[in-house]
Design an enzyme around this catalytic site. Structure first.
Site, PDB file in Angstrom:
ATOM      1  N   ASP A   1       0.811  -1.220   0.000  1.00 32.34           N
ATOM      2  CA  ASP A   1       0.000   0.000   0.000  1.00 32.34           C
ATOM      3  C   ASP A   1       0.845   1.272   0.000  1.00 32.34           C
ATOM      4  O   ASP A   1       2.067   1.230   0.179  1.00 32.34           O
ATOM      5  CB  ASP A   1      -0.971   0.003   1.196  1.00 32.34           C
ATOM      6  CG  ASP A   1      -0.277  -0.383   2.507  1.00 32.34           C
ATOM      7  OD1 ASP A   1       0.968  -0.281   2.599  1.00 32.34           O
ATOM      8  OD2 ASP A   1      -0.976  -0.783   3.441  1.00 32.34           O
TER       9      ASP A   1
ATOM     10  N   ASN B   1      -7.029  -2.221  14.493  1.00 28.11           N
ATOM     11  CA  ASN B   1      -8.420  -2.487  14.100  1.00 28.11           C
ATOM     12  C   ASN B   1      -8.533  -3.758  13.258  1.00 28.11           C
ATOM     13  O   ASN B   1      -9.595  -4.056  12.724  1.00 28.11           O
ATOM     14  CB  ASN B   1      -8.979  -1.293  13.318  1.00 28.11           C
ATOM     15  CG  ASN B   1      -8.217  -1.036  12.028  1.00 28.11           C
ATOM     16  OD1 ASN B   1      -7.250  -1.744  11.710  1.00 28.11           O
ATOM     17  ND2 ASN B   1      -8.644  -0.045  11.266  1.00 28.11           N
TER      18      ASN B   1
ATOM     19  N   HIS C   1      -6.810  -4.394  10.428  1.00 28.37           N
ATOM     20  CA  HIS C   1      -6.540  -4.246   8.991  1.00 28.37           C
ATOM     21  C   HIS C   1      -5.276  -5.014   8.580  1.00 28.37           C
ATOM     22  O   HIS C   1      -4.360  -5.209   9.367  1.00 28.37           O
ATOM     23  CB  HIS C   1      -6.497  -2.772   8.553  1.00 28.37           C
ATOM     24  CG  HIS C   1      -5.278  -1.994   8.943  1.00 28.37           C
ATOM     25  ND1 HIS C   1      -5.276  -0.620   8.979  1.00 28.37           N
ATOM     26  CD2 HIS C   1      -4.025  -2.359   9.312  1.00 28.37           C
ATOM     27  CE1 HIS C   1      -4.071  -0.201   9.344  1.00 28.37           C
ATOM     28  NE2 HIS C   1      -3.302  -1.234   9.548  1.00 28.37           N
TER      29      HIS C   1
ATOM     30  N   GLU D   1      -9.260  -1.961   5.563  1.00 24.98           N
ATOM     31  CA  GLU D   1      -9.845  -1.592   6.845  1.00 24.98           C
ATOM     32  C   GLU D   1     -11.090  -2.448   7.106  1.00 24.98           C
ATOM     33  O   GLU D   1     -11.587  -3.113   6.197  1.00 24.98           O
ATOM     34  CB  GLU D   1     -10.239  -0.100   6.799  1.00 24.98           C
ATOM     35  CG  GLU D   1      -9.083   0.853   6.467  1.00 24.98           C
ATOM     36  CD  GLU D   1      -8.091   1.049   7.621  1.00 24.98           C
ATOM     37  OE1 GLU D   1      -7.971   0.152   8.483  1.00 24.98           O
ATOM     38  OE2 GLU D   1      -7.439   2.108   7.647  1.00 24.98           O
TER      39      GLU D   1
END
Ligand code: PGA
Length: 251
Positions: free
Chosen positions: A74, A145, A147, A152
């Site tokens: 990413d 979280n 991810h 996400e």
């Protein structure tokens, strides 16, 4: 309950050495056959020790990266590649400046495209992975979280490389790197869950006590887009490495 094999190591350095040794063995095996090794790479604090160990193996033990092809997970959007906050900068600083991967074999999502060029860029990124023969090995960290890459919560099982909106938790955790949460980009270009799951081998590393809560959830929840890392349960050759701090509440 999970079916993802997981290994608890004493500390982050031990994990870095174990995973680097696996990557080095793969590269050496492929080199001996005159074939390329296609690596999916990650950024963040977690892989820094692993990259340091790969650099050491290159310098001290002659590990040859000349046939390695890399695809990073990413990049922030928008992001100039020469900005010190970019994942381009990170990868060169921690790995590419110190090993012999040819520049033409390095792929990192471009965070400096015009918005209307993004869809074509993402399709071409997927195509390049295929043309390289697919990912042999995908390295992952995990966000608090859940991810993986910047997939996400809410990311679909069949998602591909695309423009994504960053979660509030992700942006809060990146605030330190950008001098404030407001300065953290709101979007990113990320490989998708499907892109990751097509890798022939996946290793996720989680170190430090901040990862203990999410790791407990990952290992005890059914696969769902609520916690994208749980999708690793659908992969036949994934391993999670945790240090004792990230494992603290897993008992
Ligand atoms: P970290 O980030 O390695 O900096 O904890 C991991 C991630 O968000 O994937």
């Amino acid at each position: 309950m999970t079916h993802i094999p997981f290994v608890v190591a004493e500390n982050a350095q031990e994990i870095a050495q174990t995973v680097a040794a696996e990557i080095a063995a793969l590269i050496r095996e492929r080199n001996a056959e005159g074939r390329s090794t296609v690596l999916g790479l990650a950024t963040g604090n977690t892989p820094i020790l692993l990259y340091r160990e790969l650099v050491r193996l290159h310098r001290e033990e002659g590990l040859d990266f000349s046939r390695v092809i890399t695809f990073n997970l990413d990049e922030y959007y928008p992001m100039q590649p020469d900005s010190s906050q970019s994942y381009h900068y990170f990868m060169h600083h921690h790995l590419f400046d110190h090993v012999n991967v040819p520049a033409s074999q390095i792929h990192i999502p471009d965070g400096f495209l015009s918005r209307d060029a993004i869809a074509d860029f993402c399709a071409a990124y997927e195509q390049k992975i295929q043309q390289a023969g697919g990912l042999d090995f995908q390295l992952l960290g995990i966000g608090e979280n859940g991810h993986i890459g910047f997939n996400e919560p809410g990311s679909a099982r069949d998602s591909r490389t695309r423009l994504v909106r960053l979660d509030a938790t992700t942006r809060r955790n990146a605030a330190g790197d950008f001098g404030g949460e407001d300065l953290v980009p709101r979007e990113a270009i990320s490989m998708g869950v499907a892109t990751i799951l097509e890798a022939r081998r996946i290793v996720l590393i989680a170190t430090g006590s901040k990862k203990a809560t999410i790791m407990q959830k990952v290992l005890h929840s059914a696969a769902s887009s609520d916690i994208p890392a749980t999708f690793l349960q659908l992969h036949e050759n994934a391993t999670i490495y945790v240090d004792t701090a990230a494992h603290a509440s897993l008992v």
